[in-house]
Motif scaffolding. Structure first.
Motif: not given
Lengths: 215, 215
Positions: B8-18, B46-51, B53-64
């Protein structure tokens, strides 16, 4: 049917319908949930749970009557009705859809095929002539259309989707690679081929990583 | 990446990518999870939870960082590699796949197009000649093929799938309307157009029932 059923359950129903149709073609009259489970490779309890959403259909000690269950699932999926479809975008994909004879057997009748490319004018697919997009309003006025399939490039899809909804078509089968923003009464079903291909590549990489860890 | 991530998480990843690809094209350098959430119409959590799974990538106060996140998700989806695809079934759907230039941009290169219909011999799509199916073993021996897309009719699909797997191709993009039974090391991704159409009709019926109850 007052209850709201999850889209996950709904996604599984066409598969039940397909297997039951095959059983029917093979002359099978009844089947236990265990046999159905073995054939479909889902647990018998999953099958019972899924079908209980719609009121059950099984009988203790008898199993399922294949024809009855097939017809009931057909009704749940709305296959006891006819739907008239127009396909907008008469390239390879649009022509492929127009060529699927099996859709018609299920009650989905492709009624019109539209494009903006004048080179396609005069072409006809299974007897359906390709019309120019400017003829769409007149065509929709004169024909009851239930579904518009969008197979044109992403760039023009959202404009065409809006036009189609303004013309009173409230169901969209979207093959263009974007998420359409449409009023809430419009039903949209997306087929994003790129997304599907990316899921495949994800699973290829995962398998290779797994194989490496094993070795 | 040792953890098993749900499909279910994987199915959402191409949409993030797009979406991230579109932001990148629009020159956006960074985005907060709230902004991304508003655009994609999923919750920020949901976005934070999904990402995560792969170790995050976001930074507090900066975003992505858009480019970084785009590239990381690309790697997760295996898009930092190239895949060579053969399409078996050179009818409208097979030709549609061969014509998608965008697949190639993502690293999916259609290398061969096969059919059993002698009438298609000599045809070529975007420079890819249609070959006869009997040439398949020789072709696969001489070219590294990663994925076979099956767009032939259901009736011959399972035999061709077995042949393809015997030839050493371990990933199948299946458009034939059946579930393939293949060894566990083979990765299969299904695109069942009829199932998608039935989900659409289910949602049409549900909307009509809902409208009736409201009136």
């Amino acid at each position: 049917m007052e209850k709201d059923i999850s889209q996950a359950v709904i996604r599984r129903m066409p598969r039940y319908y397909r297997y039951l149709g095959e059983l029917l073609d093979a002359g099978v009259e009844r089947i236990s949930s265990n046999e159905l489970s073995a054939q479909m490779k889902v647990t018998a309890s999953q099958i019972r749970q899924d079908l209980n959403n719609f009121g059950g259909f099984g009988q203790q000690g008898y199993g399922y009557n294949v024809r009855f269950l097939y017809e009931e699932i057909g009704k749940i999926l709305g296959l006891d009705k006819q739907y008239h479809i127009i396909v907008i975008g008469a390239g390879n994909l649009g022509q492929a859809l127009a060529n699927y004879v099996k859709f018609e057997k299920r009650g989905f009748i492709i009624t019109g095929l539209f494009d903006v490319n004048p080179a396609l004018k005069g072409l006809s697919v299974r007897g359906i002539p390709v019309r120019m997009l400017e003829e769409l309003p007149e065509f929709v006025k004169n024909n009851k259309i239930d579904i518009a399939a969008l197979t044109m490039p992403k760039e023009s899809a959202s404009q065409v989707a809006n036009q189609v909804v303004e013309l009173g078509i409230n169901a969209i089968w979207n093959f263009a690679h974007l998420d359409l923003e449409l009023p809430p009464h419009v039903v949209v079903e997306n087929v994003h081929l790129s997304d599907s291909l990316m899921q495949l590549s994800y699973n290829i990489v995962k398998r290779e990583q797994h194989a490496k860890r094993q070795s």
